[in-house]
Design a protein around this motif. Structure first.
Motif, PDB file in Angstrom:
ATOM      1  N   ILE A 154      37.228  32.357  45.389  1.00 14.89           N
ATOM      2  CA  ILE A 154      37.258  32.692  44.511  1.00 14.89           C
ATOM      3  C   ILE A 154      38.006  32.825  43.595  1.00 14.89           C
ATOM      4  O   ILE A 154      38.221  33.347  42.285  1.00 14.89           O
ATOM      5  N   ASN A 193      31.819  33.973  44.560  1.00 16.91           N
ATOM      6  CA  ASN A 193      31.612  35.856  42.883  1.00 16.91           C
ATOM      7  C   ASN A 193      32.137  36.310  44.031  1.00 16.91           C
ATOM      8  O   ASN A 193      31.837  36.225  45.071  1.00 16.91           O
ATOM      9  N   GLN A 227      36.932  36.679  36.244  1.00 21.07           N
ATOM     10  CA  GLN A 227      35.642  36.513  35.317  1.00 21.07           C
ATOM     11  C   GLN A 227      35.448  36.929  34.350  1.00 21.07           C
ATOM     12  O   GLN A 227      34.512  36.270  34.548  1.00 21.07           O
ATOM     13  N   TYR A 251      37.468  33.168  32.473  1.00 18.13           N
ATOM     14  CA  TYR A 251      37.124  32.621  33.611  1.00 18.13           C
ATOM     15  C   TYR A 251      37.962  30.831  33.081  1.00 18.13           C
ATOM     16  O   TYR A 251      38.482  30.847  34.019  1.00 18.13           O
TER      17      TYR A 251
END
Length: 307
Positions: free
Chosen positions: A50, A56, A70, A73
Protein backbone atom coordinates in the motif's frame (compact mmCIF):
# COMPACT_ATOMS: atom_id res chain seq x y z
CA UNK A 1 13.48 14.15 13.43
CA UNK A 2 10.71 14.65 10.83
CA UNK A 3 8.65 11.79 9.41
CA UNK A 4 9.20 10.81 5.79
CA UNK A 5 6.35 8.25 5.85
CA UNK A 6 3.11 8.81 7.76
CA UNK A 7 0.43 6.11 7.87
CA UNK A 8 -2.90 7.11 9.44
CA UNK A 9 -5.88 4.86 10.24
CA UNK A 10 -4.95 2.44 7.47
CA UNK A 11 -7.09 -0.64 6.90
CA UNK A 12 -7.25 -3.22 4.15
CA UNK A 13 -10.14 -5.64 3.67
CA UNK A 14 -10.14 -8.05 0.74
CA UNK A 15 -13.21 -9.11 -1.20
CA UNK A 16 -13.34 -12.34 0.77
CA UNK A 17 -13.87 -10.31 3.94
CA UNK A 18 -10.38 -10.99 5.28
CA UNK A 19 -8.97 -7.97 7.13
CA UNK A 20 -5.25 -7.84 6.35
CA UNK A 21 -4.70 -4.50 8.11
CA UNK A 22 -6.70 -2.99 10.95
CA UNK A 23 -6.42 0.73 11.68
CA UNK A 24 -2.63 0.93 11.34
CA UNK A 25 -0.91 4.14 12.46
CA UNK A 26 2.82 4.44 11.86
CA UNK A 27 5.39 7.21 11.37
CA UNK A 28 8.84 6.45 9.96
CA UNK A 29 11.56 9.01 10.57
CA UNK A 30 13.70 10.47 7.84
CA UNK A 31 17.12 8.79 7.63
CA UNK A 32 16.45 5.89 10.01
CA UNK A 33 16.63 2.14 9.53
CA UNK A 34 13.25 0.78 10.57
CA UNK A 35 12.74 -2.97 10.98
CA UNK A 36 9.20 -4.27 10.58
CA UNK A 37 8.84 -7.67 12.18
CA UNK A 38 5.95 -10.10 12.24
CA UNK A 39 5.07 -13.74 11.58
CA UNK A 40 3.89 -14.98 8.18
CA UNK A 41 0.51 -13.48 7.36
CA UNK A 42 0.89 -10.64 9.86
CA UNK A 43 0.33 -7.92 7.24
CA UNK A 44 3.91 -6.81 6.49
CA UNK A 45 3.78 -7.23 2.72
CA UNK A 46 0.27 -5.75 2.50
CA UNK A 47 1.42 -2.65 4.40
CA UNK A 48 4.48 -2.24 2.17
CA UNK A 49 2.41 -2.79 -0.97
CA UNK A 50 0.00 0.00 0.00
CA UNK A 51 2.78 2.45 0.88
CA UNK A 52 4.49 1.69 -2.44
CA UNK A 53 1.24 2.14 -4.39
CA UNK A 54 0.98 -1.48 -5.47
CA UNK A 55 -2.25 -2.14 -3.54
CA UNK A 56 -5.12 0.18 -2.62
CA UNK A 57 -6.20 0.74 0.99
CA UNK A 58 -9.78 0.21 2.09
CA UNK A 59 -9.53 3.09 4.58
CA UNK A 60 -6.94 5.56 5.79
CA UNK A 61 -4.20 7.72 4.34
CA UNK A 62 -0.50 7.37 3.52
CA UNK A 63 1.86 10.31 3.02
CA UNK A 64 5.32 9.76 1.54
CA UNK A 65 7.56 12.81 1.72
CA UNK A 66 4.42 14.86 2.25
CA UNK A 67 2.76 13.47 -0.89
CA UNK A 68 -0.47 11.47 -0.73
CA UNK A 69 0.18 8.01 -2.18
CA UNK A 70 -3.24 8.04 -3.91
CA UNK A 71 -3.79 11.64 -5.05
CA UNK A 72 -0.09 12.32 -5.85
CA UNK A 73 0.90 8.81 -6.88
CA UNK A 74 3.72 9.67 -9.28
CA UNK A 75 5.45 12.11 -6.93
CA UNK A 76 5.12 9.76 -3.96
CA UNK A 77 6.23 6.67 -5.88
CA UNK A 78 9.27 8.43 -7.31
CA UNK A 79 10.63 8.80 -3.77
CA UNK A 80 10.54 5.03 -3.17
CA UNK A 81 12.80 2.17 -4.15
CA UNK A 82 11.40 -1.31 -3.54
CA UNK A 83 13.43 -4.52 -3.31
CA UNK A 84 10.86 -7.35 -3.48
CA UNK A 85 11.45 -10.94 -2.47
CA UNK A 86 11.61 -12.16 -6.09
CA UNK A 87 13.39 -10.73 -9.12
CA UNK A 88 10.98 -9.88 -11.94
CA UNK A 89 12.95 -9.01 -15.09
CA UNK A 90 14.11 -10.44 -18.39
CA UNK A 91 16.41 -13.30 -17.41
CA UNK A 92 18.41 -12.87 -20.64
CA UNK A 93 18.94 -9.13 -20.17
CA UNK A 94 22.31 -7.79 -18.97
CA UNK A 95 22.80 -6.30 -15.52
CA UNK A 96 23.61 -2.88 -16.98
CA UNK A 97 20.57 -2.85 -19.26
CA UNK A 98 18.05 -3.99 -16.61
CA UNK A 99 19.23 -1.42 -14.04
CA UNK A 100 19.28 1.37 -16.65
CA UNK A 101 15.78 0.37 -17.79
CA UNK A 102 14.47 0.65 -14.22
CA UNK A 103 15.75 4.23 -14.06
CA UNK A 104 13.93 5.05 -17.29
CA UNK A 105 10.64 3.76 -15.90
CA UNK A 106 10.63 6.72 -13.50
CA UNK A 107 11.20 9.23 -16.28
CA UNK A 108 14.75 9.92 -15.18
CA UNK A 109 17.25 10.97 -17.86
CA UNK A 110 20.13 8.63 -18.63
CA UNK A 111 22.93 8.86 -16.09
CA UNK A 112 25.65 6.28 -16.80
CA UNK A 113 27.81 7.69 -13.97
CA UNK A 114 25.09 7.00 -11.39
CA UNK A 115 24.42 3.49 -12.70
CA UNK A 116 28.15 2.79 -12.60
CA UNK A 117 28.39 3.99 -8.98
CA UNK A 118 25.43 1.84 -7.91
CA UNK A 119 26.90 -1.26 -9.53
CA UNK A 120 30.32 -0.63 -8.02
CA UNK A 121 28.83 -0.04 -4.54
CA UNK A 122 27.06 -3.40 -4.82
CA UNK A 123 30.12 -5.22 -6.20
CA UNK A 124 28.33 -5.77 -9.52
CA UNK A 125 30.58 -3.76 -11.80
CA UNK A 126 32.45 -6.79 -13.09
CA UNK A 127 29.04 -8.37 -13.82
CA UNK A 128 27.60 -5.39 -15.72
CA UNK A 129 27.59 -7.24 -19.05
CA UNK A 130 26.48 -10.58 -17.58
CA UNK A 131 23.06 -11.97 -18.35
CA UNK A 132 20.76 -12.10 -15.31
CA UNK A 133 20.17 -15.83 -15.86
CA UNK A 134 23.86 -16.60 -15.29
CA UNK A 135 24.07 -14.93 -11.85
CA UNK A 136 23.98 -16.67 -8.47
CA UNK A 137 21.04 -16.11 -6.13
CA UNK A 138 23.02 -13.64 -4.03
CA UNK A 139 24.07 -11.63 -7.07
CA UNK A 140 20.48 -11.50 -8.32
CA UNK A 141 19.47 -9.98 -4.99
CA UNK A 142 22.15 -7.34 -5.47
CA UNK A 143 20.70 -6.62 -8.91
CA UNK A 144 17.30 -6.09 -7.26
CA UNK A 145 18.83 -3.51 -4.93
CA UNK A 146 20.58 -1.84 -7.87
CA UNK A 147 17.27 -1.63 -9.75
CA UNK A 148 15.62 -0.07 -6.70
CA UNK A 149 18.41 2.52 -6.40
CA UNK A 150 18.59 3.34 -10.11
CA UNK A 151 16.27 6.39 -9.85
CA UNK A 152 17.95 7.81 -6.70
CA UNK A 153 15.08 7.27 -4.22
CA UNK A 154 14.94 8.81 -0.76
CA UNK A 155 13.31 5.69 0.71
CA UNK A 156 14.32 2.06 0.23
CA UNK A 157 12.08 -0.87 1.14
CA UNK A 158 13.89 -4.19 1.62
CA UNK A 159 11.41 -7.07 1.77
CA UNK A 160 13.31 -10.12 3.08
CA UNK A 161 16.49 -8.98 1.27
CA UNK A 162 18.80 -11.72 2.56
CA UNK A 163 16.50 -14.75 2.46
CA UNK A 164 18.53 -17.63 1.09
CA UNK A 165 21.74 -15.62 1.01
CA UNK A 166 24.90 -17.01 2.60
CA UNK A 167 26.37 -15.42 5.72
CA UNK A 168 29.27 -13.66 3.97
CA UNK A 169 27.05 -12.06 1.35
CA UNK A 170 24.51 -11.10 4.02
CA UNK A 171 27.15 -9.17 5.94
CA UNK A 172 28.20 -7.46 2.73
CA UNK A 173 24.62 -6.36 2.11
CA UNK A 174 24.41 -5.00 5.66
CA UNK A 175 27.43 -2.82 4.87
CA UNK A 176 25.68 -1.54 1.75
CA UNK A 177 22.60 -0.69 3.82
CA UNK A 178 24.68 1.26 6.34
CA UNK A 179 26.35 3.20 3.54
CA UNK A 180 22.95 4.07 2.07
CA UNK A 181 21.74 5.33 5.44
CA UNK A 182 24.84 7.51 5.78
CA UNK A 183 23.99 9.06 2.41
CA UNK A 184 20.54 10.04 3.76
CA UNK A 185 18.37 7.19 2.49
CA UNK A 186 15.61 5.99 4.81
CA UNK A 187 15.46 2.20 4.95
CA UNK A 188 12.51 0.00 5.91
CA UNK A 189 13.48 -3.63 6.40
CA UNK A 190 11.28 -6.68 6.79
CA UNK A 191 13.03 -9.86 7.83
CA UNK A 192 12.63 -13.21 9.54
CA UNK A 193 16.26 -13.04 10.64
CA UNK A 194 15.85 -11.42 14.04
CA UNK A 195 19.61 -10.92 14.39
CA UNK A 196 19.43 -8.81 11.23
CA UNK A 197 17.02 -6.38 12.88
CA UNK A 198 19.05 -6.46 16.08
CA UNK A 199 22.21 -5.65 14.13
CA UNK A 200 20.84 -3.00 11.76
CA UNK A 201 17.74 -1.22 13.01
CA UNK A 202 17.37 2.08 14.85
CA UNK A 203 13.73 1.32 15.65
CA UNK A 204 11.64 -1.83 15.69
CA UNK A 205 7.99 -2.21 14.75
CA UNK A 206 6.07 -5.42 15.40
CA UNK A 207 2.91 -6.23 13.45
CA UNK A 208 0.63 -9.19 14.14
CA UNK A 209 -2.80 -10.09 12.80
CA UNK A 210 -2.90 -6.84 10.85
CA UNK A 211 -2.29 -4.61 13.85
CA UNK A 212 0.80 -2.74 15.06
CA UNK A 213 1.73 -4.29 18.40
CA UNK A 214 4.44 -1.76 19.23
CA UNK A 215 6.96 0.67 17.78
CA UNK A 216 10.03 1.35 19.89
CA UNK A 217 13.68 2.37 19.74
CA UNK A 218 15.69 -0.83 19.66
CA UNK A 219 17.75 -0.02 22.76
CA UNK A 220 14.67 1.06 24.72
CA UNK A 221 12.79 -2.07 23.67
CA UNK A 222 15.62 -4.30 24.81
CA UNK A 223 15.76 -2.49 28.14
CA UNK A 224 12.00 -2.42 28.76
CA UNK A 225 11.07 -5.91 27.66
CA UNK A 226 14.33 -7.80 27.92
CA UNK A 227 15.02 -10.26 30.68
CA UNK A 228 18.26 -11.23 32.33
CA UNK A 229 19.06 -14.70 33.56
CA UNK A 230 21.39 -15.57 36.42
CA UNK A 231 22.67 -19.15 36.30
CA UNK A 232 24.38 -20.63 39.38
CA UNK A 233 26.41 -23.82 39.02
CA UNK A 234 26.23 -25.53 42.40
CA UNK A 235 29.08 -27.27 44.22
CA UNK A 236 26.75 -30.08 45.25
CA UNK A 237 23.46 -31.18 43.74
CA UNK A 238 20.27 -30.55 45.72
CA UNK A 239 17.01 -32.42 45.40
CA UNK A 240 14.72 -29.53 46.34
CA UNK A 241 14.82 -25.84 47.21
CA UNK A 242 14.55 -24.76 50.87
CA UNK A 243 11.31 -22.98 51.75
CA UNK A 244 13.32 -19.87 52.64
CA UNK A 245 14.11 -19.40 48.94
CA UNK A 246 10.57 -19.90 47.67
CA UNK A 247 9.84 -16.21 47.01
CA UNK A 248 12.69 -15.97 44.47
CA UNK A 249 10.91 -18.23 41.92
CA UNK A 250 14.10 -20.15 41.20
CA UNK A 251 14.26 -23.04 38.74
CA UNK A 252 16.25 -26.12 39.72
CA UNK A 253 17.82 -27.60 36.57
CA UNK A 254 20.31 -30.24 35.45
CA UNK A 255 19.13 -32.79 38.01
CA UNK A 256 19.72 -30.35 40.86
CA UNK A 257 23.14 -29.10 39.72
CA UNK A 258 22.05 -25.66 38.50
CA UNK A 259 19.85 -22.85 39.80
CA UNK A 260 18.32 -20.40 37.30
CA UNK A 261 16.91 -16.99 38.25
CA UNK A 262 15.14 -14.79 35.67
CA UNK A 263 14.71 -11.10 36.38
CA UNK A 264 13.91 -7.95 34.41
CA UNK A 265 16.42 -5.29 33.39
CA UNK A 266 14.94 -2.47 35.45
CA UNK A 267 17.41 -2.82 38.24
CA UNK A 268 16.97 -5.83 40.53
CA UNK A 269 20.56 -5.93 41.70
CA UNK A 270 19.38 -5.72 45.30
CA UNK A 271 17.35 -8.87 44.74
CA UNK A 272 20.43 -10.70 43.48
CA UNK A 273 22.46 -9.58 46.46
CA UNK A 274 19.75 -10.85 48.79
CA UNK A 275 19.52 -14.11 46.86
CA UNK A 276 23.25 -14.80 47.17
CA UNK A 277 23.12 -13.99 50.89
CA UNK A 278 20.13 -16.28 51.44
CA UNK A 279 21.85 -19.07 49.49
CA UNK A 280 24.81 -18.90 51.88
CA UNK A 281 22.46 -18.93 54.86
CA UNK A 282 20.75 -22.03 53.45
CA UNK A 283 24.15 -23.71 53.06
CA UNK A 284 24.02 -23.78 49.26
CA UNK A 285 27.37 -23.06 47.62
CA UNK A 286 28.18 -22.56 43.95
CA UNK A 287 31.33 -22.90 41.86
CA UNK A 288 30.47 -20.41 39.15
CA UNK A 289 27.75 -18.07 37.91
CA UNK A 290 26.95 -16.32 34.65
CA UNK A 291 24.35 -13.89 33.35
CA UNK A 292 22.71 -13.63 29.95
CA UNK A 293 20.23 -11.16 28.50
CA UNK A 294 17.28 -12.05 26.31
CA UNK A 295 17.69 -11.36 22.60
CA UNK A 296 15.36 -9.46 20.32
CA UNK A 297 14.10 -12.86 19.13
CA UNK A 298 13.00 -13.76 22.67
CA UNK A 299 11.18 -10.43 22.97
CA UNK A 300 9.55 -10.84 19.55
CA UNK A 301 8.28 -14.33 20.34
CA UNK A 302 6.78 -13.14 23.64
CA UNK A 303 5.07 -10.17 21.97
CA UNK A 304 3.54 -12.25 19.19
CA UNK A 305 2.41 -14.91 21.64
CA UNK A 306 0.57 -12.40 23.84
CA UNK A 307 -0.85 -10.16 21.11
Amino acid sequence: MSSIISVANLSKTYGSGFKALKNVNLDIKRGEIFALLGPNGAGKTTLISIICGIANPSEGRVLVGGEDIQTSYRKARSLIGLVPQELHTDAFESVWATVSFSRGLFGKPKNPAHIEKVLKDLSLWDKKDSKIITLSGGMKRRVMIAKALSHEPQILFLDEPTAGVDVELRKGMWEVVRTLQQSGVTIILTTHYIEEAEEMADRIGVINKGEIVLVEDKATLMQKLGKKRLTLHLQNKISALPESLGHYELDLCDSGATLVYDYDTKGERTGITSLLSDLRTAGIRFNDLDTTQSSLEDIFVDLVRTS
